[in-house]
Write a protein that holds these residues in place. Structure first.
Motif, PDB file in Angstrom:
ATOM      1  N   UNK A  65       0.794  -1.248   0.000  1.00 56.86           N
ATOM      2  CA  UNK A  65       0.000   0.000   0.000  1.00 56.86           C
ATOM      3  C   UNK A  65       0.814   1.281   0.000  1.00 56.86           C
ATOM      4  N   UNK A  66       2.097   1.222   0.327  1.00 55.78           N
ATOM      5  CA  UNK A  66       2.893   2.453   0.417  1.00 55.78           C
ATOM      6  C   UNK A  66       3.590   2.813  -0.886  1.00 55.78           C
ATOM      7  N   UNK A  67       3.319   2.070  -1.958  1.00 50.14           N
ATOM      8  CA  UNK A  67       4.023   2.317  -3.219  1.00 50.14           C
ATOM      9  C   UNK A  67       3.295   3.356  -4.067  1.00 50.14           C
ATOM     10  N   UNK A  68       4.064   4.328  -4.578  1.00 52.34           N
ATOM     11  CA  UNK A  68       3.483   5.341  -5.480  1.00 52.34           C
ATOM     12  C   UNK A  68       4.198   5.339  -6.825  1.00 52.34           C
ATOM     13  N   UNK A  69       4.859   4.217  -7.141  1.00 47.41           N
ATOM     14  CA  UNK A  69       5.641   4.135  -8.382  1.00 47.41           C
ATOM     15  C   UNK A  69       5.110   3.054  -9.324  1.00 47.41           C
ATOM     16  N   UNK A  70       3.814   2.751  -9.203  1.00 44.22           N
ATOM     17  CA  UNK A  70       3.197   1.734 -10.065  1.00 44.22           C
ATOM     18  C   UNK A  70       2.395   2.458 -11.143  1.00 44.22           C
ATOM     19  N   UNK A  71       2.688   2.140 -12.411  1.00 48.13           N
ATOM     20  CA  UNK A  71       2.107   2.873 -13.534  1.00 48.13           C
ATOM     21  C   UNK A  71       1.353   1.917 -14.459  1.00 48.13           C
ATOM     22  N   UNK A  72       0.160   2.312 -14.864  1.00 50.64           N
ATOM     23  CA  UNK A  72      -0.641   1.503 -15.786  1.00 50.64           C
ATOM     24  C   UNK A  72      -0.380   1.943 -17.217  1.00 50.64           C
ATOM     25  N   UNK A  73       0.140   1.029 -18.028  1.00 49.85           N
ATOM     26  CA  UNK A  73       0.316   1.283 -19.464  1.00 49.85           C
ATOM     27  C   UNK A  73      -0.231   0.053 -20.196  1.00 49.85           C
ATOM     28  N   UNK A  74      -1.395   0.164 -20.809  1.00 47.35           N
ATOM     29  CA  UNK A  74      -1.980  -0.998 -21.504  1.00 47.35           C
ATOM     30  C   UNK A  74      -1.155  -1.404 -22.723  1.00 47.35           C
ATOM     31  N   UNK A  75      -1.116  -2.699 -23.001  1.00 48.94           N
ATOM     32  CA  UNK A  75      -0.437  -3.199 -24.194  1.00 48.94           C
ATOM     33  C   UNK A  75      -1.068  -2.611 -25.444  1.00 48.94           C
ATOM     34  N   UNK A  76      -0.280  -2.581 -26.501  1.00 46.30           N
ATOM     35  CA  UNK A  76      -0.819  -2.226 -27.802  1.00 46.30           C
ATOM     36  C   UNK A  76      -1.257  -3.470 -28.558  1.00 46.30           C
ATOM     37  N   UNK A  77      -2.052  -3.275 -29.596  1.00 46.92           N
ATOM     38  CA  UNK A  77      -2.375  -4.382 -30.498  1.00 46.92           C
ATOM     39  C   UNK A  77      -1.059  -4.874 -31.087  1.00 46.92           C
ATOM     40  N   UNK A  78      -0.781  -6.173 -31.048  1.00 46.22           N
ATOM     41  CA  UNK A  78       0.483  -6.667 -31.615  1.00 46.22           C
ATOM     42  C   UNK A  78       0.731  -6.085 -33.003  1.00 46.22           C
ATOM     43  N   UNK A  79       1.963  -5.683 -33.242  1.00 50.77           N
ATOM     44  CA  UNK A  79       2.291  -4.944 -34.450  1.00 50.77           C
ATOM     45  C   UNK A  79       2.031  -5.729 -35.730  1.00 50.77           C
ATOM     46  N   UNK A  80       2.083  -7.063 -35.657  1.00 55.98           N
ATOM     47  CA  UNK A  80       1.786  -7.860 -36.846  1.00 55.98           C
ATOM     48  C   UNK A  80       0.290  -8.039 -37.063  1.00 55.98           C
ATOM     49  N   UNK A  81      -0.530  -7.431 -36.179  1.00 55.21           N
ATOM     50  CA  UNK A  81      -1.983  -7.526 -36.324  1.00 55.21           C
ATOM     51  C   UNK A  81      -2.643  -6.158 -36.242  1.00 55.21           C
ATOM     52  N   UNK A  82      -1.843  -5.111 -36.442  1.00 54.81           N
ATOM     53  CA  UNK A  82      -2.383  -3.752 -36.360  1.00 54.81           C
ATOM     54  C   UNK A  82      -3.479  -3.501 -37.390  1.00 54.81           C
ATOM     55  N   UNK A  83      -3.270  -4.032 -38.586  1.00 48.66           N
ATOM     56  CA  UNK A  83      -4.232  -3.797 -39.661  1.00 48.66           C
ATOM     57  C   UNK A  83      -5.113  -5.023 -39.838  1.00 48.66           C
ATOM     58  N   UNK A  84      -6.424  -4.894 -39.602  1.00 49.87           N
ATOM     59  CA  UNK A  84      -7.309  -6.054 -39.768  1.00 49.87           C
ATOM     60  C   UNK A  84      -7.359  -6.486 -41.229  1.00 49.87           C
ATOM     61  N   UNK A  85      -7.322  -7.794 -41.433  1.00 55.39           N
ATOM     62  CA  UNK A  85      -7.422  -8.305 -42.797  1.00 55.39           C
ATOM     63  C   UNK A  85      -8.879  -8.273 -43.256  1.00 55.39           C
TER      64      UNK A  85
END
Length: 338
Positions: free
Chosen positions: A153-173
């Motif tokens: 509970x005393x930590x203030x250095x935790x950051x949320x960064x969501x993953x991106x869509x995998x780069x080989x699947x960025x463009x839908x077929x």
């Protein structure tokens, strides 16, 4: 700025390229694409894939593999320290002079220790070491941050960064006609709760109207598929093959006891494959795009709804903006300087 990266997750067998391996490869590709001003040094105990070696990064094969992080990577960092060490897979050197940014991939072992009998002690020690030694900790969802804060509970250095869509699947077929197949992709680990998926599929297919449907498991599941003609297995699928499966299968199913993100759900969404998931397997950030179930009955009902043509209305522009590797790198760069 010189930054070292733990790329050890890329040294896996072909049928184990899930989770951490996919994240690590995409992170490295994104760093090379979006950060031209930093020199990245990749540490591994194997020959890295050619696609990685062609990037504007420096690859270092550090041997021996035994005691790799505690001895060999520690020695490398002691002799040639960098400005920042990216502990991509939670582990870090025994001694290090650089700033450490760690990446936590969830607390499934903490909540379900009985499923990690051989690894629980190691993972728990790794977690406490990571929290005590890291200047910053990156997690992929608000859920994991809240869980971490409940423990520390005393930590203030935790950051949320969501993953991106995998780069080989960025463009839908281009979308074609969907096949009557429910798809699962992942490891054969108890936390993935694969037996639940088998049970709901068998219950769903009892209805004669759905007798023509199949369940396809991508991963080391040959022992399961041998027991049924409608339960199929692809032990090893390339990324290109996997993209094709997402494009052609009717829905993606997942029922894990715990997920910190569940990257295959995002992969499926990017290729127009509708996910159906047990609530324990779906983080809040992904739930608007998923048919979420809370037990076997609602899961089967969601399978029927999708089989009858129902789908979530997905805005791909919004999806690409919300889950972007470019944004991931930009937020990570900010932590280098803090």
């Amino acid at each position: 700025m010189n930054i070292s990266v733990d790329a050890g997750a890329l040294c896996v067998k072909k049928n184990q390229t899930f989770g951490n391996a996919v994240f690590t490869s995409n992170l490295i590709l994104a760093l090379a694409r979006y950060d031209k001003n930093t020199v990245y040094h990749l540490y591994a105990f194997c020959r890295l894939p050619d696609v990685i070696k062609k990037l504007r990064v420096k690859s270092h094969t550090l041997l021996p593999k035994k005691f790799w992080m505690d001895f060999r990577v520690t020695l490398e960092e002691w002799l040639r320290p960098k400005d920042v060490f990216l502990a991509v897979n939670q582990a870090m050197p025994a001694f290090i002079r650089s700033k450490v940014i760690s990446f936590s991939h969830g607390l499934s072992f903490y909540h379900f220790p009985h499923l990690y009998k051989q690894d629980y002690t190691r993972l728990r020690a790794q977690l406490h070491r990571m929290v005590s030694k890291s200047q910053h900790i990156v997690v992929s969802s608000q859920k994991v941050k809240e869980e971490m804060l409940n423990i520390f509970p005393d930590r203030n250095n935790i950051h949320v960064i969501p993953f991106g869509i995998p780069l080989d699947m960025e463009k839908p077929t281009k979308q074609g006609e969907k096949k009557k197949i429910f798809l699962f992709v992942g490891m054969d680990h108890p936390v993935k709760h694969v037996q639940f998926i088998l049970d709901v599929f068998l219950e769903f297919s009892k209805n004669k109207a759905y007798s023509g449907y199949s369940l396809l498991l991508v991963g080391p599941f040959s022992r399961i598929s041998n027991n049924s003609k409608r339960i199929l297995c692809v032990p090893n699928a390339s990324r290109r093959q996997l993209k094709q499966l997402y494009r052609t299968c009717l829905a993606y199913v997942t029922a894990s006891f715990y997920e910190s993100f569940n990257l295959p759900v995002l992969e499926a969404l990017s290729q127009g494959c509708q996910p159906i998931g047990l609530s324990s397997a779906i983080i809040p950030e992904l739930s608007p795009y998923v048919y979420v179930a809370y037990d076997k009955n609602t899961f089967v009902e969601n399978m029927r709804r999708v089989a009858e043509g129902e789908r979530k209305n997905i805005e791909y522009g919004k999806l690409n903006k919300e889950f972007s590797w470019k944004s991931y790198v930009e937020k990570l760069q900010q932590l280098y300087l803090v």
